[in-house]
Design a protein around this motif. Structure first.
Motif, PDB file in Angstrom:
ATOM      1  N   ILE C 217       0.839  -1.191   0.000  1.00 45.27           N
ATOM      2  CA  ILE C 217       0.000   0.000   0.000  1.00 45.27           C
ATOM      3  C   ILE C 217       0.876   1.242   0.000  1.00 45.27           C
ATOM      4  N   MET C 218       0.466   2.215  -0.816  1.00 38.59           N
ATOM      5  CA  MET C 218       1.200   3.474  -0.920  1.00 38.59           C
ATOM      6  C   MET C 218       0.266   4.606  -0.529  1.00 38.59           C
ATOM      7  N   ARG C 219       0.870   5.672  -0.045  1.00 39.32           N
ATOM      8  CA  ARG C 219       0.074   6.845   0.252  1.00 39.32           C
ATOM      9  C   ARG C 219       0.912   8.083  -0.043  1.00 39.32           C
ATOM     10  N   ASP C 220       0.395   8.996  -0.834  1.00 34.72           N
ATOM     11  CA  ASP C 220       1.077  10.256  -1.153  1.00 34.72           C
ATOM     12  C   ASP C 220       2.535  10.058  -1.585  1.00 34.72           C
ATOM     13  N   GLY C 221       2.747   9.081  -2.401  1.00 37.33           N
ATOM     14  CA  GLY C 221       4.095   8.875  -2.919  1.00 37.33           C
ATOM     15  C   GLY C 221       5.036   8.199  -1.948  1.00 37.33           C
ATOM     16  N   THR C 222       4.509   7.761  -0.824  1.00 30.96           N
ATOM     17  CA  THR C 222       5.396   7.066   0.125  1.00 30.96           C
ATOM     18  C   THR C 222       4.925   5.633   0.313  1.00 30.96           C
ATOM     19  N   TYR C 223       5.838   4.838   0.839  1.00 27.66           N
ATOM     20  CA  TYR C 223       5.560   3.427   1.071  1.00 27.66           C
ATOM     21  C   TYR C 223       4.902   3.276   2.432  1.00 27.66           C
ATOM     22  N   VAL C 224       3.752   2.614   2.489  1.00 31.78           N
ATOM     23  CA  VAL C 224       3.098   2.414   3.779  1.00 31.78           C
ATOM     24  C   VAL C 224       3.476   1.060   4.348  1.00 31.78           C
ATOM     25  N   GLY C 225       3.411   0.015   3.510  1.00 32.65           N
ATOM     26  CA  GLY C 225       3.804  -1.290   4.000  1.00 32.65           C
ATOM     27  C   GLY C 225       3.348  -2.399   3.082  1.00 32.65           C
ATOM     28  N   SER C 226       3.812  -3.617   3.344  1.00 29.82           N
ATOM     29  CA  SER C 226       3.392  -4.768   2.552  1.00 29.82           C
ATOM     30  C   SER C 226       2.868  -5.846   3.490  1.00 29.82           C
ATOM     31  N   TRP C 227       1.824  -6.514   3.037  1.00 33.91           N
ATOM     32  CA  TRP C 227       1.213  -7.557   3.835  1.00 33.91           C
ATOM     33  C   TRP C 227       0.859  -8.741   2.957  1.00 33.91           C
ATOM     34  N   SER C 228       0.748  -9.868   3.588  1.00 34.76           N
ATOM     35  CA  SER C 228       0.205 -11.009   2.864  1.00 34.76           C
ATOM     36  C   SER C 228      -1.308 -10.811   2.831  1.00 34.76           C
ATOM     37  N   SER C 229      -1.943 -11.085   1.698  1.00 31.54           N
ATOM     38  CA  SER C 229      -3.356 -10.729   1.592  1.00 31.54           C
ATOM     39  C   SER C 229      -4.228 -11.485   2.585  1.00 31.54           C
ATOM     40  N   SER C 230      -3.775 -12.630   2.994  1.00 27.88           N
ATOM     41  CA  SER C 230      -4.600 -13.379   3.938  1.00 27.88           C
ATOM     42  C   SER C 230      -4.746 -12.671   5.271  1.00 27.88           C
ATOM     43  N   GLU C 231      -3.787 -11.751   5.574  1.00 35.60           N
ATOM     44  CA  GLU C 231      -3.924 -11.051   6.846  1.00 35.60           C
ATOM     45  C   GLU C 231      -4.846  -9.845   6.744  1.00 35.60           C
ATOM     46  N   LEU C 232      -5.279  -9.506   5.533  1.00 40.88           N
ATOM     47  CA  LEU C 232      -5.977  -8.239   5.356  1.00 40.88           C
ATOM     48  C   LEU C 232      -7.481  -8.391   5.192  1.00 40.88           C
ATOM     49  N   THR C 233      -8.194  -7.342   5.568  1.00 37.06           N
ATOM     50  CA  THR C 233      -9.629  -7.268   5.286  1.00 37.06           C
ATOM     51  C   THR C 233      -9.877  -5.959   4.566  1.00 37.06           C
ATOM     52  N   THR C 234     -11.058  -5.852   3.977  1.00 38.90           N
ATOM     53  CA  THR C 234     -11.409  -4.639   3.258  1.00 38.90           C
ATOM     54  C   THR C 234     -11.205  -3.403   4.115  1.00 38.90           C
ATOM     55  N   ASP C 235     -11.714  -3.454   5.318  1.00 38.27           N
ATOM     56  CA  ASP C 235     -11.632  -2.268   6.168  1.00 38.27           C
ATOM     57  C   ASP C 235     -10.197  -1.903   6.496  1.00 38.27           C
ATOM     58  N   MET C 236      -9.372  -2.944   6.701  1.00 41.13           N
ATOM     59  CA  MET C 236      -7.976  -2.659   6.996  1.00 41.13           C
ATOM     60  C   MET C 236      -7.288  -1.964   5.824  1.00 41.13           C
ATOM     61  N   ILE C 237      -7.589  -2.470   4.629  1.00 42.03           N
ATOM     62  CA  ILE C 237      -6.965  -1.876   3.441  1.00 42.03           C
ATOM     63  C   ILE C 237      -7.371  -0.410   3.328  1.00 42.03           C
ATOM     64  N   ILE C 238      -8.652  -0.179   3.461  1.00 39.13           N
ATOM     65  CA  ILE C 238      -9.124   1.200   3.337  1.00 39.13           C
ATOM     66  C   ILE C 238      -8.459   2.082   4.386  1.00 39.13           C
ATOM     67  N   GLN C 239      -8.402   1.560   5.585  1.00 39.11           N
ATOM     68  CA  GLN C 239      -7.821   2.337   6.668  1.00 39.11           C
ATOM     69  C   GLN C 239      -6.366   2.689   6.351  1.00 39.11           C
ATOM     70  N   LYS C 240      -5.602   1.725   5.847  1.00 39.42           N
ATOM     71  CA  LYS C 240      -4.201   1.961   5.567  1.00 39.42           C
ATOM     72  C   LYS C 240      -4.017   2.905   4.362  1.00 39.42           C
ATOM     73  N   MET C 241      -4.947   2.807   3.429  1.00 34.09           N
ATOM     74  CA  MET C 241      -4.830   3.629   2.214  1.00 34.09           C
ATOM     75  C   MET C 241      -5.128   5.089   2.500  1.00 34.09           C
ATOM     76  N   VAL C 242      -6.278   5.310   3.150  1.00 38.31           N
ATOM     77  CA  VAL C 242      -6.717   6.691   3.305  1.00 38.31           C
ATOM     78  C   VAL C 242      -6.363   7.261   4.679  1.00 38.31           C
ATOM     79  N   ASP C 243      -5.819   6.394   5.530  1.00 36.67           N
ATOM     80  CA  ASP C 243      -5.362   6.843   6.841  1.00 36.67           C
ATOM     81  C   ASP C 243      -6.508   7.373   7.701  1.00 36.67           C
ATOM     82  N   ARG C 244      -7.708   6.862   7.482  1.00 39.96           N
ATOM     83  CA  ARG C 244      -8.823   7.226   8.359  1.00 39.96           C
ATOM     84  C   ARG C 244      -9.892   6.156   8.211  1.00 39.96           C
ATOM     85  N   GLU C 245     -10.855   6.166   9.086  1.00 38.22           N
ATOM     86  CA  GLU C 245     -11.906   5.155   9.029  1.00 38.22           C
ATOM     87  C   GLU C 245     -12.897   5.515   7.933  1.00 38.22           C
ATOM     88  N   LEU C 246     -13.388   4.512   7.242  1.00 37.25           N
ATOM     89  CA  LEU C 246     -14.431   4.758   6.270  1.00 37.25           C
ATOM     90  C   LEU C 246     -15.474   3.693   6.559  1.00 37.25           C
TER      91      LEU C 246
END
Ligand SMILES: Nc1ncnc2c1ncn2[C@@H]1O[C@H](COP(=O)(O)OP(=O)(O)OP(=O)(O)O)[C@@H](O)[C@H]1O
Ligand SMILES: Nc1ncnc2c1ncn2[C@@H]1O[C@H](COP(=O)(O)OP(=O)(O)OP(=O)(O)O)[C@@H](O)[C@H]1O
Ligand SMILES: [Mg+2]
Ligand SMILES: [Mg+2]
Lengths: 312, 333, 502, 333
Positions: C217-246
């Motif tokens: 996942i990237m945000r504003d041209g910076t590296y946020v992190g890498s995960w194995s997809s099995s550890e992730l959920t939709t909400d987690m991805i969104i949270q990491k991408m936009v840096d806020r709850e949706l």
């Protein structure tokens, strides 16, 4: 001829190809050819004149001549785009047994020896026009040398050098000036104006700012450029005849006008009327089966303030 | 230090052509007397104004991704028409012998009507019949030339009225050697008018939009057909004005007046940053482009470069100038 | 499996006024699908263009199979075994499918004096490839005659056929329908089995979770992190991408449609293969969804209403009057707007600024004395748009061609909103838009309808169709196959109607 | 019945230009003696061949969305160089007085090397320096002209060797009045070669790809830079060959040979369906375009249309022909 009309009346097809239609001088020339042919029409014979525009493109003109020959024209009057291509044209005419009159642009002597009696050149000696320009200046009271240093400081405005007229006028005007006046010359500037009035104006305007009072004479290869030069000279606050001299060639109506009012030093008339008549006469005699001589020369005429009124 | 250097390089590449121009003027001015003088400035400006006007006309066509090859011939037609109506009453060889003396403005309007008509035709052929602009205007070039031949009979037209020629030579006021001519005023007015058109009106915005993406413009509700017709008509008007002024300036006109000015105008526009791929171009750039051309020509004459070599130098300078200038638009990789 | 094929280390890249990438790193395992996610303008495409040799990196290094590589241009990238499906279509419209697929690597005849292209082999290979991705097209069809989605499929086919080690896919599914997406996923599966690595960029989180092995996942041209997809959920991805709850994917639909604004009766195209006998009505304050598969002629229908295509018969009644529309500006002047699906061809003015792109359709509303443009009020509109749509750009003078794909889309939507239309037709409005921005667009849609405006929305994303529409019309092969109330709509019943004639 | 009618209209609009051509030939042939004759056919074909060769060269540039305005001047340079090396030994006014008699092929190669060099320059300026093709080749036009002026001193060069001129006049065989000249053979060979290049080789496919979408070609791994350089160089070669033949045909050359042939060639290509927006064009179309031009010119001469009016007619016919032809691409969506 191929197309014999039903009655007695004979139709003579004349093909004319002019090197370029938008050339001022050749426009007058071709108009005179057509006019004169018309005056020769009688009850027995009609001259059917077709005039083509060579568009300053030899390949195009060759094609037009091919077409004339394909249509079995009786005689051709050709103002070559490239005088060096005459040999090719003469060969074509010889093959088709068509007489051919060259006008205005002179083929080489060698070429004129071919197909004797059936080809002819009608024209003025281009060198003469240049020489006369030189004389126009040299024959002034002060020989054009306004500052009295024994040198003529001049600016030359050249036509498209592809046309030999441009070269001859550039060269012989100065040579003849030196010969007649005995003065030496100093060339301040020589630029290409491509026969164009607007360019003539721009070149001379620039030269006048660069050299100012040093310029004594402006030579232009033709009148169109001289008219532009006249415009620039007036704009720069100079007066022809007083502090500068200006000569052209062609004796365009406006140039003659300027000469007669002392706003141009002189011009040279290339006598298109006499030339046109001689060319047409030659064509007619060729159609009538007479043998042509290789050359018919017509003289240029100097136009000065004294005689200008004759040329209006 | 390093940043300073980068900035300088950046500035230089962004203003390559202007810098080149200044260098040229500086060099010729230092080595050749008379170059940096009032009269020379006047000459250059008198040459620049009509060409600038033509370039303005052509620029609109270029910005819409079109072109106008008929420009030069329209200039010629405009000049010839103007001259036939503005000959001196006492001139012997008048085109219309008995003609009365019309006011300048009336003749200018007549000239404009004529060239605007052909501009309109261009616009209609291009936008309604969808003939590619290159071909449409090339055809029109030939047609207008033919019409001029028929009209003038290829006779050169001279003997112009003083009030007409003084449009180009007459001055409004002068300071030192620098005189401010009527011609300059006309150039400035038209330049401002075009700047206004390009930046402050729908006409201009639509022009840029059409050049940027014609389909998108159409879908965005731009009347592409009408806009193009207007643009080519306005271009025609400019050619008429330029022809009118050019003939006044050179004191006469013949059928060859303006020959191949369109190529020069297109080149000047391109040098000035008008993109041949459409949508981009500014009035100030166009002026710069025309200046490059005229200064170069005058400089070469002052430097006494042999005329045959002038062609080589001119071609090379154009290519080099654009090659340098284009650096600033090239997407940085 | 766990062998590292590609490593990008601390990659930085800047454009005038933008730091597009700031020390971004990426590790790709052999034979894996690696998803790259982030908001619009996060720098995903830029990172991939650096890898593919389109951009030159400012700093950082790239290791391919542990070898240091310096990729100067795309030819070099291709020869190193990297292929790419670009975010913007890169097809040659005047040439046929076979030539498009084999452009740059035409098969040559082996035994010929002159180097000749082996047309026969090229056609055969193309045919094989087309059948592999389930496209029933002749290899000789010109690309110009294909729909956007078909062209997209061809580009995917082209990238796949390179037999590359790494295939980059930059939003490959943004213009594909379910059907084609499934074919693509099958293909990806097969590639994986052959040991090919895939870098997959998408804004569709469901897809990512379905096919990817790892996510960066990237945000504003910076590296946020890498995960194995099995550890992730939709909400987690969104949270990491936009840096806020949706919390919600779709806003609460509150508006109540009432009364008619547009009535389409028996509308048929002049082209017999296009839409035929379509009737529907649009209510005031309604979001009217249109579903269907690619080639269902939904876009054509809308373009027909908007005056871009010829109509042979039928009636359009708008505000109780029969509407005569010959060309788009007639529709626009009546208060109808259309956001086209083909952004590149019909939307953006690439060389013009954001300002010009936003205002071009509404200049008529900002005139002083009917002639001079009112810069001040136009500026207000533009700045309002940039703010409301959160368009990421250095300034309103930036050229639109330098924006990320998603931001371009936002600019075009702003153009139509600036025009204040009564009916807004949106053809794939959220194509290429990130989750955060999608929510913003949905909110704007809801705002509009609650003001009594009406929206027609074509979408190939079922959940969006169901989540946003009041009613959904489904089309198949140019015909209306049914109208479903959103309340009862499910993916299954839409699909049934969408494939009715197949 | 109705379907039949539709089909006819469809056929007519798809072949508008060909039909126009046939109509023209038919009309002139019926009314003017000598038009439908062997010699006239020969004339037209001798005219067509060099122009076809130039158009082939230009077409590649057009297809890549470029253009080549230097074509005409390169033709001129090629012709002049050829003539300076192929004058008769006994001709008085030789350019290189003591020169030995080189074989034709050697001179042709020399000419090709010269024009290919300038083509190469064009290609490099356009693809490496990224100068827009219009401007790059306009600059080159001026440069090549300047070089030709310097080289030839603007002297017309004549007195050509018979073996050289007979390239254009000499015939391979003749049936009735229809003679098959060497020139035709050259035209046919080059036409086939180009057909092969355009349809069967990578060179051609890359050319179309670049014209269709340069970006896409680039990211597909096409070496766009190299391809363009090759294309402009090949174009240069064609101009050299055309110049060589044209000079032979007109029996001499001067610095203005080929002047503005590029415009005619571009127009012929466009008439023949080469799109100015790139990516489209066929060899057969190019031939058709050139034929339209030449037949039109010859027909007007046979019909004895006044030359001034010929310009008007020519311009109008071009516009109308393309306007009709373009219908087939404009199928309303
Ligand atoms: N050629 C360019 N010139 C200037 N800026 C650019 C250029 N290309 C990209 N950018 C900028 O770089 C940033 C990253 O853009 P990029 O296209 O990589 O985003 P993205 O993550 O792919 O977004 P999206 O999901 O919308 O496609 C954006 O701010 C964009 O404006
Ligand atoms: N089978 C086909 N063969 C060739 N062209 C097709 C075919 N189907 C559709 N097209 C063309 O594709 C284009 C777009 O397709 P269409 O608009 O029908 O898709 P859609 O239902 O709108 O899907 P999308 O969701 O992609 O907008 C049209 O130009 C149409 O002519
Ligand atoms: Mg992206
Ligand atoms: Mg669609």
């Amino acid at each position: 001829t191929n197309a014999e009309p039903a009655d007695e009346k004979k139709t003579v097809n004349v093909g004319v190809s002019i090197y370029k239609f938008d050339d001022n001088f050749m426009t007058l020339y071709r108009q005179e050819i057509e006019k004169y042919f018309k005056s020769l029409n009688t009850d027995e014979v009609t001259y059917n004149v077709t005039v083509q525009d060579g568009k300053n493109d030899m390949a195009e003109q060759t094609n037009q001549i091919d077409n004339f020959i394909a249509q079995d024209y009786d005689v051709l009057i050709i103002n070559l785009v490239q005088s060096t291509s005459a040999a090719t044209i003469i060969d074509k005419c010889e093959a088709a047994e068509t007489p051919c009159i060259f006008i205005n642009r002179e083929p080489s002597e060698e070429d004129m020896k071919k197909y004797e009696g059936m080809i002819s050149y009608v024209g003025a000696d281009a060198r003469q026009s240049g020489k006369m320009q030189g004389e126009l200046v040299a024959e002034l009271d002060n020989k054009g040398d306004l500052n009295g240093d024994g040198l003529l400081q001049y600016v030359m405005v050249v036509g498209d050098p592809e046309n030999v007229d441009a070269k001859y006028r550039t060269q012989y005007s100065i040579e003849q000036y030196q010969e007649v006046s005995g003065n030496k010359v100093e060339k301040l500037d020589e630029q290409r104006g491509d026969w164009d009035q607007a360019k003539g104006q721009e070149i001379v305007a620039n030269a006048l700012t660069q050299y100012g009072d040093k310029i004594e004479a402006v030579f232009c290869n033709n009148d169109a450029m001289a008219l532009g030069a006249a415009q620039a000279i007036t704009a720069a606050g100079r007066t022809v005849g007083k502090d500068i001299y200006l000569v052209g060639v062609d004796a365009l109506a406006e140039a003659v006008d300027l000469v007669s009012t002392d706003m141009m030093t002189g011009t040279v008339l290339n006598d298109h009327i006499t030339q046109a008549h001689k060319a047409v006469d030659a064509a007619v005699s060729a159609v009538n089966g007479e043998k042509l001589s290789a050359y018919y020369w017509v003289d240029y005429v100097k136009v000065t303030p004294k005689n200008a009124s004759q040329f209006k | 230090m390093n940043i300073e250097k980068k900035r300088i390089i950046h500035f230089m590449s962004n203003n390559a052509i202007t810098l080149l121009l200044i260098l040229l003027v500086f060099y010729v001015g230092m080595t050749q007397a008379g170059f940096l003088s009032g009269p020379n400035f006047n000459n250059i400006m008198t040459n620049v104004v009509p060409r600038f006007i033509i370039a303005l006309g052509v620029s609109s066509c270029l910005i819409t991704k079109g072109t106008d090859l008929s420009a030069g011939r329209m200039v010629g037609l405009g000049g010839v028409i103007a001259c036939t109506f503005l000959q001196r009453a006492d001139y012997a060889d008048r085109f219309f012998p008995g003609l009365q003396q019309y006011p300048l403005l009336a003749v200018l309007i007549l000239v404009i009507l004529a060239t605007a008509f052909f501009g309109l035709l261009n616009g209609m052929v291009i936008s309604i019949l969808k003939v590619p602009p290159f071909l449409a205007t090339l055809g029109m070039q030939t047609i207008v030339y033919g019409i001029n031949l028929v009209y003038s009979g290829a006779d050169p037209i001279g003997g112009l009225r003083k009030d007409y020629t003084s449009l180009a030579t007459g001055e409004l006021f002068s300071i030192g050697g620098f005189s401010f001519k009527y011609l300059f005023l006309i150039g400035i007015i038209l330049g401002i008018l075009f700047w206004f058109l390009y930046n402050k009106t729908r006409y201009g915005k639509y022009m840029y939009a059409i050049g940027g993406n014609e389909n998108a413009a159409e879908v965005s509700g731009v009347n592409v057909t009408l806009s193009k017709i207007k643009i080519y008509t306005v271009a025609g008007i400019m050619y008429g004005i330029a022809g009118f002024l050019l003939a006044a300036k050179s004191g006469g006109a013949s059928v060859n007046l303006g020959l191949s000015y369109e190529l020069e105008a297109i080149a000047a526009c391109t040098i000035g940053g008008v993109s041949t791929t459409g949508g981009v171009g500014k009035v100030s750039g166009i002026l710069l482009g025309v200046l490059v051309f005229e200064l170069l020509k005058t400089s070469m004459q002052f430097l006494k470069i042999d005329t045959s070599y002038q062609f080589i130098v001119q071609g090379a300078v154009i290519i080099i100038a654009v090659a340098l200038d284009i650096r600033k638009y090239l997407a940085k990789k | 499996m766990s062998e590292i094929l590609l490593e990008m280390k601390e990659i930085s890249k800047s454009f005038p006024g933008v730091q597009a990438l700031d020390r971004v790193s990426l590790k790709i395992k052999k034979g894996s699908v690696h998803a790259l996610m982030g908001e619009n303008g996060a720098g995903k495409s830029t990172l991939m263009k650096c890898l593919f040799g389109i951009y030159k990196i400012d700093s950082g290094e790239v290791l391919l199979e542990n070898e240091h590589v310096n990729i100067k241009d795309t030819q070099e990238a291709l020869s190193l075994g990297i292929a790419m499906v670009h975010q913007e279509l890169q097809s040659i419209p005047e040439r046929n499918i076979a030539e498009n697929i084999f452009c740059g690597r035409y098969p040559m005849k082996k035994r010929a004096y002159l180097k000749m292209i082996d047309h026969k082999k090229m056609m055969e290979d193309t045919e094989k490839l087309l059948s592999e991705i389930n496209l029933k097209l002749s290899p000789k069809t010109r690309l110009a005659d294909l729909s956007v989605s078909q062209r997209q499929s061809i580009e995917i086919a082209k990238a796949i056929s390179c037999r590359a080690k790494i295939v980059i896919m930059d939003e490959p599914t943004s213009s594909l329908s379910e059907h084609e997406v499934n074919a693509l996923f099958d293909m990806i599966q097969r590639l994986k089995e052959k040991g090919t690595s895939i870098i997959y960029i998408s804004h569709k989180i469901e897809e990512i979770l379905k096919i990817s092995d790892e996510v960066t996942i990237m945000r504003d041209g910076t590296y946020v992190g890498s995960w194995s997809s099995s550890e992730l959920t939709t909400d987690m991805i969104i949270q990491k991408m936009v840096d806020r709850e949706l919390t919600n994917r779709y806003p609460q639909r509150k508006s109540k449609p009432q009364g008619n604004i547009l009535q389409v009766e028996d509308l048929s195209s002049t082209d017999p293969k296009s839409f035929q006998n379509i009737s529907f009505e649009l209510r005031k304050g309604e979001i009217f969804g249109i579903g269907g598969l690619v080639g269902a002629q939904r876009s054509e229908l809308m373009e027909g209403i908007f005056g871009m295509r010829a109509i042979s018969s039928g009636k359009i009644i708008y505000k109780d009057k029969v509407l005569k529309i010959k060309r788009p500006r007639d529709a626009i002047s009546k208060g109808i707007a259309l956001l086209s699906e083909d952004r590149r061809a019909m939307g953006i003015f690439g060389v013009l600024s954001i300002f010009d792109n936003v205002t071009v359709a509404s200049l008529d509303h900002h005139l002083i004395l009917k002639t001079i443009l009112n810069k001040k009020s136009l500026n207000e509109v533009v700045h309002e748009s940039i703010e409301k749509m959160s368009i990421k750009a250095p300034s309103s003078k930036s050229l639109i061609q330098n924006l990320s794909g998603g931001n371009q889309q936002k600019v075009i939507i702003s153009r139509w909103l600036a025009n204040g239309p009564d009916i807004l037709i949106l053809d794939e409005p959220t194509r290429g838009i990130d989750v955060g921005a999608k929510y913003e667009i949905y909110t704007i849609m809801e705002d509009l309808v609650s003001q009594g405006k009406s929206i027609i929305m074509i979408s190939s994303e079922m959940s969006e169709l169901i989540g946003m529409s009041d009613r959904i019309m489904v089309m198949c092969e140019g015909k209306n196959t049914g109208l479903i109330d959103a309340a009862v709509a499910t993916q299954e019943n839409i699909m049934t109607l969408a494939t009715k004639y197949m």
